[in-house]
Design a protein around this motif. Sequence first.
Motif, mmCIF file in Angstrom:
data_model
loop_
_atom_site.group_PDB
_atom_site.id
_atom_site.type_symbol
_atom_site.label_atom_id
_atom_site.label_comp_id
_atom_site.label_asym_id
_atom_site.label_seq_id
_atom_site.Cartn_x
_atom_site.Cartn_y
_atom_site.Cartn_z
ATOM 1 N N LEU A 336 0.823 -1.201 0.000
ATOM 2 C CA LEU A 336 0.000 0.000 0.000
ATOM 3 C C LEU A 336 0.859 1.252 0.000
ATOM 4 C CD1 LEU A 336 -2.729 1.488 0.272
ATOM 5 C CD2 LEU A 336 -2.545 1.145 2.751
ATOM 6 N N VAL A 337 1.849 1.291 0.878
ATOM 7 C CA VAL A 337 2.695 2.479 0.988
ATOM 8 C C VAL A 337 3.522 2.681 -0.268
ATOM 9 C CG1 VAL A 337 4.581 3.525 2.294
ATOM 10 C CG2 VAL A 337 2.757 2.345 3.495
ATOM 11 N N ARG A 338 4.120 1.594 -0.787
ATOM 12 C CA ARG A 338 4.922 1.732 -2.002
ATOM 13 C C ARG A 338 4.068 2.180 -3.185
ATOM 14 N NH1 ARG A 338 7.787 -2.704 0.255
ATOM 15 N NH2 ARG A 338 6.274 -4.175 -0.614
ATOM 16 N N GLY A 339 2.840 1.673 -3.249
ATOM 17 C CA GLY A 339 1.972 2.080 -4.342
ATOM 18 C C GLY A 339 1.600 3.545 -4.270
ATOM 19 N N LEU A 340 1.260 4.024 -3.063
ATOM 20 C CA LEU A 340 0.885 5.426 -2.909
ATOM 21 C C LEU A 340 2.080 6.350 -3.111
ATOM 22 C CD1 LEU A 340 -1.550 5.138 0.140
ATOM 23 C CD2 LEU A 340 -2.120 5.412 -2.268
ATOM 24 N N ASN A 341 3.260 5.895 -2.678
ATOM 25 C CA ASN A 341 4.457 6.698 -2.930
ATOM 26 C C ASN A 341 4.761 6.757 -4.423
ATOM 27 O OD1 ASN A 341 5.057 7.442 -0.311
ATOM 28 N ND2 ASN A 341 6.243 5.596 0.106
ATOM 29 N N GLY A 342 4.433 5.669 -5.150
ATOM 30 C CA GLY A 342 4.656 5.674 -6.587
ATOM 31 C C GLY A 342 3.793 6.690 -7.307
ATOM 32 N N VAL A 343 2.614 6.970 -6.753
ATOM 33 C CA VAL A 343 1.748 7.995 -7.323
ATOM 34 C C VAL A 343 2.290 9.384 -7.023
ATOM 35 C CG1 VAL A 343 -0.620 8.877 -7.359
ATOM 36 C CG2 VAL A 343 -0.207 6.444 -7.107
ATOM 37 N N GLY A 344 3.093 9.504 -5.977
ATOM 38 C CA GLY A 344 3.668 10.792 -5.615
ATOM 39 C C GLY A 344 2.786 11.624 -4.717
ATOM 40 N N VAL A 345 2.120 10.974 -3.753
ATOM 41 C CA VAL A 345 1.197 11.705 -2.893
ATOM 42 C C VAL A 345 1.952 12.359 -1.742
ATOM 43 C CG1 VAL A 345 -0.684 10.139 -3.451
ATOM 44 C CG2 VAL A 345 0.742 9.676 -1.458
ATOM 45 N N THR A 346 1.368 13.407 -1.213
ATOM 46 C CA THR A 346 1.876 14.079 -0.013
ATOM 47 C C THR A 346 1.151 13.500 1.205
ATOM 48 O OG1 THR A 346 0.202 15.822 -0.106
ATOM 49 C CG2 THR A 346 2.255 16.171 -1.361
ATOM 50 N N PRO A 347 1.618 13.795 2.419
ATOM 51 C CA PRO A 347 0.906 13.295 3.601
ATOM 52 C C PRO A 347 -0.556 13.711 3.633
ATOM 53 C CG PRO A 347 3.075 14.083 4.218
ATOM 54 C CD PRO A 347 2.892 14.440 2.778
ATOM 55 N N ARG A 348 -0.863 14.945 3.273
ATOM 56 C CA ARG A 348 -2.257 15.396 3.268
ATOM 57 C C ARG A 348 -3.069 14.613 2.247
ATOM 58 N NH1 ARG A 348 -2.843 18.219 7.960
ATOM 59 N NH2 ARG A 348 -1.063 19.613 8.264
ATOM 60 N N ASP A 349 -2.475 14.393 1.067
ATOM 61 C CA ASP A 349 -3.180 13.632 0.041
ATOM 62 C C ASP A 349 -3.396 12.191 0.492
ATOM 63 O OD1 ASP A 349 -3.249 15.831 -1.606
ATOM 64 O OD2 ASP A 349 -1.389 15.330 -2.623
ATOM 65 N N LEU A 350 -2.405 11.621 1.167
ATOM 66 C CA LEU A 350 -2.521 10.238 1.615
ATOM 67 C C LEU A 350 -3.655 10.073 2.611
ATOM 68 C CD1 LEU A 350 -1.486 7.390 1.585
ATOM 69 C CD2 LEU A 350 0.247 8.029 3.277
ATOM 70 N N ILE A 351 -3.845 11.065 3.480
ATOM 71 C CA ILE A 351 -4.951 11.015 4.440
ATOM 72 C C ILE A 351 -6.281 11.010 3.699
ATOM 73 C CG2 ILE A 351 -6.135 12.335 6.237
ATOM 74 C CD1 ILE A 351 -3.429 13.206 7.270
ATOM 75 N N ALA A 352 -6.430 11.891 2.708
ATOM 76 C CA ALA A 352 -7.673 11.938 1.931
ATOM 77 C C ALA A 352 -7.885 10.644 1.155
ATOM 78 C CB ALA A 352 -7.642 13.134 0.973
ATOM 79 N N ILE A 353 -6.813 10.057 0.626
ATOM 80 C CA ILE A 353 -6.934 8.813 -0.138
ATOM 81 C C ILE A 353 -7.392 7.677 0.767
ATOM 82 C CG2 ILE A 353 -5.587 7.061 -1.353
ATOM 83 C CD1 ILE A 353 -3.934 9.370 -2.541
ATOM 84 N N LEU A 354 -6.797 7.559 1.960
ATOM 85 C CA LEU A 354 -7.182 6.493 2.882
ATOM 86 C C LEU A 354 -8.639 6.644 3.322
ATOM 87 C CD1 LEU A 354 -3.966 6.213 5.086
ATOM 88 C CD2 LEU A 354 -4.763 4.624 3.334
ATOM 89 N N GLN A 355 -9.080 7.887 3.534
ATOM 90 C CA GLN A 355 -10.477 8.109 3.884
ATOM 91 C C GLN A 355 -11.397 7.674 2.748
ATOM 92 O OE1 GLN A 355 -10.347 12.297 4.863
ATOM 93 N NE2 GLN A 355 -10.216 11.888 7.049
ATOM 94 N N SER A 356 -10.995 7.945 1.517
ATOM 95 C CA SER A 356 -11.818 7.558 0.368
ATOM 96 C C SER A 356 -11.844 6.038 0.211
ATOM 97 C CB SER A 356 -11.273 8.214 -0.900
ATOM 98 O OG SER A 356 -11.300 9.631 -0.790
ATOM 99 N N ILE A 357 -10.705 5.379 0.423
ATOM 100 C CA ILE A 357 -10.657 3.921 0.333
ATOM 101 C C ILE A 357 -11.536 3.291 1.407
ATOM 102 C CG2 ILE A 357 -9.145 1.907 0.530
ATOM 103 C CD1 ILE A 357 -6.905 3.549 -0.658
ATOM 104 N N LYS A 358 -11.521 3.864 2.601
ATOM 105 C CA LYS A 358 -12.371 3.364 3.676
ATOM 106 C C LYS A 358 -13.838 3.562 3.330
ATOM 107 C CE LYS A 358 -13.416 1.831 7.776
ATOM 108 N NZ LYS A 358 -13.250 0.393 8.143
ATOM 109 N N ALA A 359 -14.181 4.726 2.772
ATOM 110 C CA ALA A 359 -15.574 4.988 2.394
ATOM 111 C C ALA A 359 -16.049 4.028 1.308
ATOM 112 C CB ALA A 359 -15.731 6.435 1.925
ATOM 113 N N ALA A 360 -15.131 3.577 0.450
ATOM 114 C CA ALA A 360 -15.479 2.635 -0.603
ATOM 115 C C ALA A 360 -15.580 1.207 -0.082
ATOM 116 C CB ALA A 360 -14.447 2.704 -1.724
ATOM 117 N N GLY A 361 -15.228 0.995 1.181
ATOM 118 C CA GLY A 361 -15.306 -0.337 1.770
ATOM 119 C C GLY A 361 -14.144 -1.228 1.403
ATOM 120 N N ALA A 362 -13.061 -0.657 0.883
ATOM 121 C CA ALA A 362 -11.918 -1.462 0.448
ATOM 122 C C ALA A 362 -10.814 -1.534 1.490
ATOM 123 C CB ALA A 362 -11.350 -0.894 -0.855
ATOM 124 N N LEU A 363 -10.856 -0.714 2.525
ATOM 125 C CA LEU A 363 -9.836 -0.732 3.562
ATOM 126 C C LEU A 363 -10.289 -1.632 4.700
ATOM 127 C CD1 LEU A 363 -7.135 0.407 4.571
ATOM 128 C CD2 LEU A 363 -8.410 2.275 5.641
#
Length: 370
Positions: A336-363
Amino acid sequence: MKTFRRCPHWILALLMVAPGLVTVPEVEAARLKDVVEIEGVRDNPLTGFGLVVGLNGSGDSSAAFTNQSLKMMLERMGISADQQVKVKNVASVMVTATLPPFARQGSKLDVMISSLGDAKTLQGGTLILTPLKGADGRIYAVAQGPLIVGGFSAGGGGASQQKNHPTVGRISAGATVEKEIEFELNKEQQLQLSLRNPDFTTANRIVQSINDVFGKPLASARDSGTIALVIPPDYQGKVVNFVSRLESVQIDPDQRARVVLNERTGTIVMGENVRVSTVALAHGGLSIKIREEPRVSQPNARSQGATVVTPGGAVSAEEKDARVLEMPEGVTLGDLVRGLNGVGVTPRDLIAILQSIKAAGALQADLEIL
């Protein structure tokens, strides 16, 4: 026998200040004493109301309970005081302390003193004899002594300066235990262990480890947070030796998968059991720039018009290229971390991404936001 784990729980702190996965060295499994509490062996809070005297005019100025307490104290000493007495060198305080298990009469305790009224500072004050009571209303200790304040407050002529909290002080070994809590550990036939983090798997592992070490079925789990333990005949009357051996038992604790996010600092902490179901992630951004360009309208020299400034501007929008990242089902924390780092996300973006993944029921983990 010592056991080792590749990645212990809750030790992966992903401070996303640079790309990459944080690596953690192999560490020893947890001791039983760091996982459970023994029922009856615990601290007990003590509180009391007292007066601090000797302040240099920085005490309570208008607190009615301070004047009343001062008057009552003087009357107990045989001194008659007027009801309207006001002394600025006195402050009402709350005194708190912690009574450790097996504390005996004459033991010393550290106490904390906190102002109740409008005193400016407790610096230089002395706490008058104050009884400290437990939750049952009984007196277990008495406190008295000069305060140590880790700060100061000074001012005059409209200027002032303050450091730390001058209305909170401490007295090292300032309380003396007067009453003991009745609890004889050596007379116990059974012990009950309480898990600090209740979990069925951890409770089952503790039972198995204890029974393996002693070679007898001494432990049994009542629920996810309670373990009943029978003291073997060889340790009857020597419970301290039994508990000492018990505390060194190696335990492999288990926890629910959890992701903790701190939006204020951008810190992300993940457990090792975090899993993500199949999900496609796109990350991109839209940047909008607005630039003002005022225009000046100059009239003809023969006309009697006035110079007019008209507003103008330009708006440009730029959308960064978004990359779509597909994450297969059951990926681990490192994936998960390597994939998100490959996209080039910042810490703020990573927080929003994890919230979206949780809302989608995938986390497949609990998401906790601080």
